[in-house]
Design a protein around this motif. Structure first.
Motif, PDB file in Angstrom:
ATOM      1  N   SER A  92     -83.971 -13.781 -59.738  1.00 51.64           N
ATOM      2  CA  SER A  92     -82.652 -14.151 -60.237  1.00 51.64           C
ATOM      3  C   SER A  92     -81.557 -13.145 -59.890  1.00 51.64           C
ATOM      4  CB  SER A  92     -82.699 -14.365 -61.749  1.00 51.64           C
ATOM      5  OG  SER A  92     -83.069 -13.167 -62.397  1.00 51.64           O
ATOM      6  N   GLU A  93     -81.928 -11.966 -59.432  1.00 54.28           N
ATOM      7  CA  GLU A  93     -80.944 -10.947 -59.081  1.00 54.28           C
ATOM      8  C   GLU A  93     -80.686 -10.878 -57.577  1.00 54.28           C
ATOM      9  OE1 GLU A  93     -82.347  -7.333 -60.784  1.00 54.28           O
ATOM     10  OE2 GLU A  93     -82.432  -8.187 -62.790  1.00 54.28           O
ATOM     11  N   MET A  94     -81.418 -11.659 -56.794  1.00 50.98           N
ATOM     12  CA  MET A  94     -81.320 -11.611 -55.346  1.00 50.98           C
ATOM     13  C   MET A  94     -80.513 -12.809 -54.835  1.00 50.98           C
ATOM     14  SD  MET A  94     -84.449 -11.921 -52.591  1.00 50.98           S
ATOM     15  CE  MET A  94     -85.329 -10.584 -53.363  1.00 50.98           C
ATOM     16  N   PRO A  95     -79.357 -12.575 -54.204  1.00 45.10           N
ATOM     17  CA  PRO A  95     -78.598 -13.702 -53.662  1.00 45.10           C
ATOM     18  C   PRO A  95     -79.393 -14.412 -52.560  1.00 45.10           C
ATOM     19  CG  PRO A  95     -77.350 -11.654 -53.480  1.00 45.10           C
ATOM     20  CD  PRO A  95     -78.704 -11.301 -53.959  1.00 45.10           C
ATOM     21  N   VAL A  96     -79.249 -15.717 -52.499  1.00 44.45           N
ATOM     22  CA  VAL A  96     -79.921 -16.518 -51.481  1.00 44.45           C
ATOM     23  C   VAL A  96     -78.866 -17.110 -50.552  1.00 44.45           C
ATOM     24  CG1 VAL A  96     -81.271 -18.619 -51.083  1.00 44.45           C
ATOM     25  CG2 VAL A  96     -81.889 -17.065 -52.938  1.00 44.45           C
ATOM     26  N   PHE A  97     -79.074 -16.942 -49.253  1.00 44.66           N
ATOM     27  CA  PHE A  97     -78.226 -17.565 -48.235  1.00 44.66           C
ATOM     28  C   PHE A  97     -79.115 -18.546 -47.482  1.00 44.66           C
ATOM     29  CE2 PHE A  97     -76.159 -13.639 -49.261  1.00 44.66           C
ATOM     30  CZ  PHE A  97     -74.819 -13.978 -49.284  1.00 44.66           C
ATOM     31  N   ASP A  98     -78.923 -19.817 -47.740  1.00 42.17           N
ATOM     32  CA  ASP A  98     -79.701 -20.874 -47.097  1.00 42.17           C
ATOM     33  C   ASP A  98     -78.944 -21.293 -45.842  1.00 42.17           C
ATOM     34  OD1 ASP A  98     -81.332 -22.964 -46.418  1.00 42.17           O
ATOM     35  OD2 ASP A  98     -81.084 -24.067 -48.296  1.00 42.17           O
ATOM     36  N   VAL A  99     -79.266 -20.654 -44.718  1.00 43.38           N
ATOM     37  CA  VAL A  99     -78.573 -20.896 -43.456  1.00 43.38           C
ATOM     38  C   VAL A  99     -79.289 -22.023 -42.715  1.00 43.38           C
ATOM     39  CG1 VAL A  99     -77.862 -19.881 -41.263  1.00 43.38           C
ATOM     40  CG2 VAL A  99     -77.858 -18.489 -43.348  1.00 43.38           C
ATOM     41  N   GLY A 100     -78.529 -23.048 -42.349  1.00 40.66           N
ATOM     42  CA  GLY A 100     -79.132 -24.247 -41.771  1.00 40.66           C
ATOM     43  C   GLY A 100     -79.778 -25.050 -42.885  1.00 40.66           C
ATOM     44  N   CYS A 101     -79.017 -25.267 -43.960  1.00 43.90           N
ATOM     45  CA  CYS A 101     -79.571 -25.778 -45.216  1.00 43.90           C
ATOM     46  C   CYS A 101     -80.130 -27.191 -45.140  1.00 43.90           C
ATOM     47  CB  CYS A 101     -78.533 -25.672 -46.326  1.00 43.90           C
ATOM     48  SG  CYS A 101     -77.046 -26.655 -46.068  1.00 43.90           S
ATOM     49  N   ASP A 102     -79.767 -27.972 -44.128  1.00 45.74           N
ATOM     50  CA  ASP A 102     -80.296 -29.314 -43.923  1.00 45.74           C
ATOM     51  C   ASP A 102     -80.194 -30.162 -45.197  1.00 45.74           C
ATOM     52  OD1 ASP A 102     -81.373 -31.405 -42.480  1.00 45.74           O
ATOM     53  OD2 ASP A 102     -83.437 -30.805 -42.863  1.00 45.74           O
ATOM     54  N   HIS A 103     -81.291 -30.469 -45.838  1.00 47.06           N
ATOM     55  CA  HIS A 103     -81.300 -31.339 -47.016  1.00 47.06           C
ATOM     56  C   HIS A 103     -80.857 -30.617 -48.282  1.00 47.06           C
ATOM     57  CE1 HIS A 103     -84.982 -29.146 -47.213  1.00 47.06           C
ATOM     58  NE2 HIS A 103     -85.448 -29.808 -46.171  1.00 47.06           N
ATOM     59  N   GLY A 104     -80.849 -29.302 -48.267  1.00 47.61           N
ATOM     60  CA  GLY A 104     -80.378 -28.520 -49.402  1.00 47.61           C
ATOM     61  C   GLY A 104     -81.400 -28.257 -50.485  1.00 47.61           C
ATOM     62  N   TYR A 105     -82.650 -28.657 -50.285  1.00 47.86           N
ATOM     63  CA  TYR A 105     -83.651 -28.497 -51.337  1.00 47.86           C
ATOM     64  C   TYR A 105     -83.857 -27.051 -51.753  1.00 47.86           C
ATOM     65  CZ  TYR A 105     -85.055 -33.315 -50.289  1.00 47.86           C
ATOM     66  OH  TYR A 105     -85.078 -34.656 -50.086  1.00 47.86           O
TER      67      TYR A 105
ATOM     68  N   ARG B  13     -75.123 -36.497 -52.053  1.00 46.71           N
ATOM     69  CA  ARG B  13     -76.401 -36.616 -52.748  1.00 46.71           C
ATOM     70  C   ARG B  13     -76.468 -35.751 -53.997  1.00 46.71           C
ATOM     71  NH1 ARG B  13     -81.114 -35.252 -49.027  1.00 46.71           N
ATOM     72  NH2 ARG B  13     -80.543 -37.236 -48.142  1.00 46.71           N
ATOM     73  N   TRP B  14     -75.979 -34.522 -53.905  1.00 46.33           N
ATOM     74  CA  TRP B  14     -76.199 -33.537 -54.966  1.00 46.33           C
ATOM     75  C   TRP B  14     -74.930 -33.027 -55.624  1.00 46.33           C
ATOM     76  CZ3 TRP B  14     -81.003 -33.755 -56.220  1.00 46.33           C
ATOM     77  CH2 TRP B  14     -81.985 -33.974 -55.255  1.00 46.33           C
ATOM     78  N   GLY B  15     -73.762 -33.435 -55.178  1.00 42.92           N
ATOM     79  CA  GLY B  15     -72.504 -32.892 -55.671  1.00 42.92           C
ATOM     80  C   GLY B  15     -72.376 -32.860 -57.182  1.00 42.92           C
TER      81      GLY B  15
END
Length: 64
Positions: A17-30, A59-61
Motif C-alpha cells: 500500500s505504500e508503493m506507487p504502481v505505474f501500469d504502463v501499457g495498461c490494456d484492460h486495466g485489471y 468500462r470502469w469509470g
C-alpha cells in the motif's frame, strides 16, 4: 470484485500500500484497478493508445 489472472496476481503480490504502481501499457486495466481498489496503492495507468484508455473509462469509470 473479480479474480486477477495468474500472471497479474504475481505482479500484484509484489506491491504494497505504500508503493506507487505505474501500469504502463495498461490494456484492460485489471492490474491498475486491482492495485488501486484492493491493495489501496497510489496507481497511475498509462497507455499510448487513446482507444484503450477510452474503453477503460467506459468500462470502469464509475468504479475508478
Amino acid at each position: 470484485m473479480w479474480t486477477l489472472p495468474p500472471r497479474l496476481q504475481i505482479l500484484a503480490a509484489l506491491t504494497n500500500s505504500e508503493m506507487p504502481v505505474f501500469d504502463v501499457g495498461c490494456d484492460h486495466g485489471y492490474l491498475g484497478l486491482w492495485c488501486h481498489r484492493v491493495m489501496k496503492t497510489p496507481t497511475t495507468m498509462i497507455d499510448c493508445q487513446d482507444h484503450i484508455l477510452e474503453r477503460f473509462r467506459q468500462r470502469w469509470g464509475r468504479h475508478y
